[in-house]
Design an enzyme around this catalytic site. Structure first.
Site, PDB file in Angstrom:
ATOM      1  N   ASP A  26       2.644 153.454 113.582  1.00 10.56           N
ATOM      2  CA  ASP A  26       3.865 153.269 114.391  1.00 10.56           C
ATOM      3  C   ASP A  26       3.919 154.143 115.644  1.00 10.56           C
ATOM      4  OD1 ASP A  26       5.078 151.268 113.055  1.00 10.56           O
ATOM      5  OD2 ASP A  26       6.737 152.447 112.244  1.00 10.56           O
ATOM      6  N   CYS A  74       5.953 129.834 108.036  1.00  5.43           N
ATOM      7  CA  CYS A  74       7.415 129.800 108.086  1.00  5.43           C
ATOM      8  C   CYS A  74       7.953 128.373 108.053  1.00  5.43           C
ATOM      9  CB  CYS A  74       7.928 130.500 109.348  1.00  5.43           C
ATOM     10  SG  CYS A  74       7.908 132.298 109.247  1.00  5.43           S
ATOM     11  N   CYS A  82      11.879 126.668 108.194  1.00  7.06           N
ATOM     12  CA  CYS A  82      12.892 127.606 107.683  1.00  7.06           C
ATOM     13  C   CYS A  82      13.451 128.480 108.809  1.00  7.06           C
ATOM     14  CB  CYS A  82      12.283 128.496 106.602  1.00  7.06           C
ATOM     15  SG  CYS A  82      13.423 129.716 105.918  1.00  7.06           S
ATOM     16  N   CYS A 131      16.353 133.513 108.191  1.00  4.47           N
ATOM     17  CA  CYS A 131      16.494 134.847 108.788  1.00  4.47           C
ATOM     18  C   CYS A 131      17.371 134.787 110.031  1.00  4.47           C
ATOM     19  CB  CYS A 131      15.125 135.431 109.115  1.00  4.47           C
ATOM     20  SG  CYS A 131      14.090 134.413 110.200  1.00  4.47           S
ATOM     21  N   CYS A 169      21.396 136.602 110.300  1.00  7.17           N
ATOM     22  CA  CYS A 169      21.606 137.822 111.097  1.00  7.17           C
ATOM     23  C   CYS A 169      23.058 137.894 111.573  1.00  7.17           C
ATOM     24  CB  CYS A 169      20.670 137.848 112.304  1.00  7.17           C
ATOM     25  SG  CYS A 169      20.870 139.320 113.328  1.00  7.17           S
ATOM     26  N   CYS A 199      20.313 144.224 117.462  1.00  7.70           N
ATOM     27  CA  CYS A 199      19.749 144.437 116.123  1.00  7.70           C
ATOM     28  C   CYS A 199      20.417 145.630 115.434  1.00  7.70           C
ATOM     29  CB  CYS A 199      18.247 144.662 116.223  1.00  7.70           C
ATOM     30  SG  CYS A 199      17.450 144.954 114.631  1.00  7.70           S
ATOM     31  N   CYS A 248      18.407 147.904 108.695  1.00  7.42           N
ATOM     32  CA  CYS A 248      18.942 146.647 108.154  1.00  7.42           C
ATOM     33  C   CYS A 248      17.787 145.857 107.540  1.00  7.42           C
ATOM     34  CB  CYS A 248      19.609 145.839 109.260  1.00  7.42           C
ATOM     35  SG  CYS A 248      20.257 144.240 108.707  1.00  7.42           S
TER      36      CYS A 248
END
Length: 367
Positions: free
Chosen positions: A144, A198, A201, A204, A208, A224, A251
């Site tokens: 990261d 995916c 679909c 997600c 949100c 976000c 989240c």
């Protein structure tokens, strides 16, 4: 390398080539649109003014391959969408851990890196040795922190596909994955990219609460909840507060509702098990936490990134979203705090608790 990665504790490992992939070409557009919010480190540029994360060819011209390793951090606890205690907040699954994932993943990544160096450093023992005789091996490990978009290389290393929620998804493990990468000057045979599974679909996107997923595979960080509760400094825009619900750090909603996580296995890795009190922590405890208690409780934890001021701010907003009048006394106290951002957030929450809640429209996720 893959065998060593498994022995080091990684569930997945693959090799990606160094190329200007199509996904990376969208990065400058994402930055130009302001979707990185206040995360200025995402806009780091080289001497030529080019965004570092947009191309490894310019930031690491010596690199020829990227080894991508992934480890499961899912734990055997309910998802945020399965619990709703108004007195408690939600800390993102990855941040429960007993050890900061950066250290836990890097420690394993070093094992793989050292194995690679040992393999190259033994002339006559293997095919890689001929490279070492003419060119010094270069490697660099990142968790990261590197000038690259890890999930793009994870896709082309076959680790998983990039989902519509922008997370890496693996058909067997789901999306609860920490990624670690090793840049190397070796030209290694790449794996095949993972196919996108995916389909049609959009769960997600529909789930949100702040509409941060502005389109499939596109995230506006400014909306976000993870960004707002972790990276955002100062006051959180009022129009974003209600959508934050009871989230106080990060989240998981877009992952919680993903069908590929329905049967995601739980890890037995000790470092990723939750610290005491961090699964559904009491909001009042977080809001009134002293500086000393914050340092002690979150030593070696990624939660330190939001700082005590951010955590208390988030807890105060979560109280306002709780519809629980029992929080009024503590909010009245916080409303006079020396921290102006916390005090303003507490006053906003007091107003929410004193105003009758209007009926909410039916969510598209429930239709």
């Amino acid at each position: 390398m893959k065998q060593t990665a498994r022995e080091a504790g990684f569930e997945l490992a693959g090799i990606a080539p160094i190329r200007d992939f199509a996904e990376l070409k969208h990065y400058p557009e994402w930055i130009a649109a302001g979707h990185a919010g206040e995360m200025k480190y995402m806009e780091s540029r080289d001497e030529a003014g080019q965004l570092k994360r947009a191309s490894l060819r310019s930031t690491a011209p010596w690199a020829r391959s990227v080894i991508v390793c992934a480890i499961n951090y899912n734990t055997a606890h309910p998802y945020s969408t399965q619990v709703n205690d108004p007195e408690c907040g939600w800390i993102s699954r990855y941040a429960w851990s007993r050890e900061d994932y950066h250290k836990a993943v890097m420690r394993r990544l070093r094992v793989v890196e050292n194995s690679l160096r040992d393999a190259v450093g033994e002339p006559g023992q293997n095919a890689l040795a001929t490279v070492a005789e003419t060119t010094p091996l270069q490697t660099r490990c990142y968790v990261d922190t590197g000038p690259l978009v890890e999930r793009v290389y994870a896709k082309y290393a076959g680790v998983g596909w990039i989902g519509k929620n922008t997370c890496i998804l693996n058909q067997r493990l789901g999306s609860w994955l920490f990624l670690g990468v090793i840049l190397t000057s070796l030209e290694l045979d790449p794996d095949l990219p993972a196919p996108d599974r995916c389909g049609s679909c959009t769960r997600c996107i529909d789930a949100c609460p702040t509409d941060a997923l502005i389109a499939p595979y596109q995230l506006d960080s400014n909306k976000c909840i993870s960004y707002l509760t972790i990276e955002k400094r100062g006051a959180i825009p009022e129009e974003m507060r209600e959508g934050m619900g009871r989230h106080v750090f990060g989240c998981d909603i877009c992952q919680d509702v993903c069908p590929w996580n329905r049967k995601a296995p739980a890890t037995s890795t000790a470092e990723f098990q939750p610290r005491e009190g961090l699964v559904n922590p009491a909001l009042e405890w977080l809001a009134e936490m002293s500086a000393e208690e914050f340092r002690e409780k979150f030593r070696g934890s990624p939660i330190r990134r939001t700082k005590r001021t951010g955590l208390r701010r988030n807890a105060a907003i979560a109280m306002g979203n709780s519809s629980d009048p029992r929080f009024i006394p503590v909010l009245e106290k916080l409303a006079t705090d020396d921290d102006p951002v916390l005090a303003e957030s507490a006053r906003w929450s007091l107003e929410q608790l004193s105003t009758p809640a209007a009926p909410k429209p039916e969510s598209s996720a429930r239709k």
